[in-house]
Design a protein around this motif. Structure first.
Motif, PDB file in Angstrom:
ATOM      1  N   ARG A  65      17.377 -19.410   6.787  1.00 54.11           N
ATOM      2  CA  ARG A  65      18.366 -20.389   6.333  1.00 54.11           C
ATOM      3  C   ARG A  65      17.912 -21.071   5.054  1.00 54.11           C
ATOM      4  O   ARG A  65      16.749 -21.446   4.904  1.00 54.11           O
ATOM      5  CB  ARG A  65      18.614 -21.430   7.420  1.00 54.11           C
ATOM      6  N   GLN A  82      24.543 -11.546  17.166  1.00 52.16           N
ATOM      7  CA  GLN A  82      24.252 -12.681  16.291  1.00 52.16           C
ATOM      8  C   GLN A  82      22.926 -12.453  15.553  1.00 52.16           C
ATOM      9  O   GLN A  82      21.920 -12.101  16.152  1.00 52.16           O
ATOM     10  CB  GLN A  82      24.186 -13.975  17.094  1.00 52.16           C
ATOM     11  N   PRO A 132      29.467 -15.549   0.548  1.00 56.22           N
ATOM     12  CA  PRO A 132      29.577 -16.896   1.128  1.00 56.22           C
ATOM     13  C   PRO A 132      28.440 -17.830   0.741  1.00 56.22           C
ATOM     14  O   PRO A 132      28.611 -19.043   0.732  1.00 56.22           O
ATOM     15  CB  PRO A 132      29.564 -16.620   2.641  1.00 56.22           C
ATOM     16  N   ALA A 143      29.302 -21.611  -0.718  1.00 58.01           N
ATOM     17  CA  ALA A 143      28.754 -22.882  -0.233  1.00 58.01           C
ATOM     18  C   ALA A 143      28.030 -23.624  -1.345  1.00 58.01           C
ATOM     19  O   ALA A 143      28.096 -24.856  -1.444  1.00 58.01           O
ATOM     20  CB  ALA A 143      27.801 -22.622   0.938  1.00 58.01           C
ATOM     21  N   TYR A 183      24.346 -25.884   0.469  1.00 62.89           N
ATOM     22  CA  TYR A 183      25.205 -26.959  -0.037  1.00 62.89           C
ATOM     23  C   TYR A 183      24.369 -27.999  -0.776  1.00 62.89           C
ATOM     24  O   TYR A 183      24.759 -28.477  -1.852  1.00 62.89           O
ATOM     25  CB  TYR A 183      25.959 -27.585   1.133  1.00 62.89           C
ATOM     26  N   ASP A 226      21.585 -17.103   6.194  1.00 63.31           N
ATOM     27  CA  ASP A 226      22.214 -17.753   7.337  1.00 63.31           C
ATOM     28  C   ASP A 226      23.616 -18.251   6.988  1.00 63.31           C
ATOM     29  O   ASP A 226      23.946 -19.417   7.167  1.00 63.31           O
ATOM     30  CB  ASP A 226      21.360 -18.906   7.875  1.00 63.31           C
ATOM     31  N   ILE A 227      24.449 -17.321   6.499  1.00 60.53           N
ATOM     32  CA  ILE A 227      25.849 -17.652   6.236  1.00 60.53           C
ATOM     33  C   ILE A 227      26.583 -17.815   7.565  1.00 60.53           C
ATOM     34  O   ILE A 227      26.090 -17.436   8.629  1.00 60.53           O
ATOM     35  CB  ILE A 227      26.525 -16.563   5.378  1.00 60.53           C
ATOM     36  N   GLU A 228      27.762 -18.388   7.513  1.00 63.78           N
ATOM     37  CA  GLU A 228      28.518 -18.672   8.739  1.00 63.78           C
ATOM     38  C   GLU A 228      28.759 -17.415   9.564  1.00 63.78           C
ATOM     39  O   GLU A 228      28.733 -17.447  10.797  1.00 63.78           O
ATOM     40  CB  GLU A 228      29.850 -19.316   8.366  1.00 63.78           C
ATOM     41  N   PHE A 229      28.975 -16.281   8.889  1.00 62.42           N
ATOM     42  CA  PHE A 229      29.273 -15.044   9.596  1.00 62.42           C
ATOM     43  C   PHE A 229      28.078 -14.494  10.369  1.00 62.42           C
ATOM     44  O   PHE A 229      28.228 -13.569  11.169  1.00 62.42           O
ATOM     45  CB  PHE A 229      29.779 -13.985   8.614  1.00 62.42           C
ATOM     46  N   THR A 237      26.615 -15.748  12.778  1.00 65.28           N
ATOM     47  CA  THR A 237      26.815 -15.998  14.220  1.00 65.28           C
ATOM     48  C   THR A 237      28.100 -15.364  14.733  1.00 65.28           C
ATOM     49  O   THR A 237      28.389 -15.455  15.925  1.00 65.28           O
ATOM     50  CB  THR A 237      26.860 -17.510  14.504  1.00 65.28           C
ATOM     51  N   ALA A 238      28.883 -14.743  13.839  1.00 59.84           N
ATOM     52  CA  ALA A 238      30.157 -14.166  14.245  1.00 59.84           C
ATOM     53  C   ALA A 238      30.105 -12.644  14.359  1.00 59.84           C
ATOM     54  O   ALA A 238      31.101 -12.024  14.712  1.00 59.84           O
ATOM     55  CB  ALA A 238      31.241 -14.563  13.241  1.00 59.84           C
ATOM     56  N   ASP A 270      22.416 -11.632   4.391  1.00 58.68           N
ATOM     57  CA  ASP A 270      23.154 -11.404   5.634  1.00 58.68           C
ATOM     58  C   ASP A 270      24.265 -10.377   5.474  1.00 58.68           C
ATOM     59  O   ASP A 270      24.609  -9.676   6.434  1.00 58.68           O
ATOM     60  CB  ASP A 270      23.753 -12.721   6.136  1.00 58.68           C
TER      61      ASP A 270
END
Length: 335
Positions: free
Chosen positions: A292, A287, A78, A82, A296, A277-280, A282-283, A249
């Protein structure tokens, strides 16, 4: 000897390599049919002569194309997705199309991608190189194709780059774990031939050196995937560290899965943190604390620099832009 129009063709390569034109064609299109020694000799001649098939050299000199290349390590990661989004958004706004390809951290695959991009007549290439990459990118430079290093420092003089200070990132990550009381810390890394993994290790060691009684254990995974993270964690189960810092991550998510499957509580028993600090992040079940990067933005700014170089080479000032990473604290390091 070049052909009458000054370009290098298959016949010239064949003559220089002492093989038939059909053999050269097979090396380019069906390499598995050619003996390794012959293939290596032909590829050496191709590199030395600067051969580009299908007459692309003339179109490159004309500089009229609206096509650029983007080559990264892993399109499934990911972080690079990005990064590519930043590049493609800027290029789309400027009317350019992007050829997206992955080296899969393979030197051989990077070589093939470089030749392919040259053959397609791209105006410029954004690249996250495998290792140093200087020799393998030589063909692009010789053909006047602009290159910008992406998530990597410049590999030659007069070249733009956009990257993040991964040494600072590794130091920040381990300093955070030390502040939380960890003294026995494991670093789960991908191959250290990958510059980012090596730099994050360097930063981690700098933090360790400043703390008496602290130590850094190292586990080098085969790649930067959750599966490899889970396998790496198995080397730590017999003697659990206080904390685990992962080079990205995805590795951290694999480590987390392995720990939870063994009933090991995070962060109560082992603190854990990743990088990117990819989106996942926090998923996940817990967490992740992470480092980060402005992913982008890296892509957009690198794309801007490349177009400046392509459109105004005489006026373009080469820049080496270095971002500072940011610590993002979450559940995995806050007992």
């Amino acid at each position: 000897m070049a052909s009458s129009d000054g370009t290098i063709g298959i016949k010239e390569v064949a003559l220089a390599a002492g093989v038939s034109p059909g053999t050269v064609s097979n090396v380019l299109n069906r390499p598995e049919r050619v003996a390794a020694t012959t293939r290596a000799r032909v590829m050496q001649v191709i590199s030395e002569l600067g051969f580009v098939r299908n007459g692309s050299a003339s179109s490159l000199r004309a500089g009229q194309g609206k096509l650029v290349g983007l080559m990264v390590h892993d399109l499934a990661n990911p972080f690079f997705t990005a990064l590519a989004a930043g590049v493609e958004d800027l290029m789309s706004e400027r009317g350019y199309a992007v050829i997206l390809c992955s080296s899969a951290t393979s030197v051989e695959r990077e070589d093939r991608n470089v030749r392919m991009l040259a053959e397609q007549g791209v105006r410029g290439v954004l690249v996250t190189p495998v290792q140093d990459g200087r020799d393998r990118l030589k063909l692009l430079h010789e053909r006047g194709i602009g290159t910008v290093m992406l998530d990597h420092a410049a590999t030659r003089p007069q070249q733009c780059s956009v990257s993040v200070d991964d040494i600072a990132g590794g130091r920040t990550a381990v300093a955070h774990l030390l502040e939380r009381g960890a003294r026995d810390i494991a670093y789960v890394s991908g191959p250290l031939t990958i510059r980012q993994c090596a730099d994050r290790r360097t930063g981690a060691l700098k933090a360790i050196e400043q703390t008496p009684g602290a130590r850094l254990r190292e586990v080098e995974a085969s790649d930067l995937t959750p599966r490899s993270g889970q396998e790496a964690a198995e080397h730590l189960l017999a003697e659990l560290p206080d904390a685990i810092f992962c080079a990205n991550d995805l590795l951290a998510m694999g480590v987390l899965r392995a720990l939870l499957q063994q009933g090991i509580r995070v962060p109560e028993r082992v603190m854990l943190m990743g990088y990117d600090d990819i989106e996942f992040a926090t998923a996940s079940a817990v967490q992740l604390t992470s480092i980060r990067q402005p992913t982008y933005q890296l892509g957009r700014i690198a794309a801007e620099l490349l177009l400046e170089e392509c459109d105004s080479p005489e006026d373009h000032a080469h820049q080496e832009i270095l971002f500072q990473p940011e610590l993002i604290i979450r559940e995995s390091t806050t007992p």
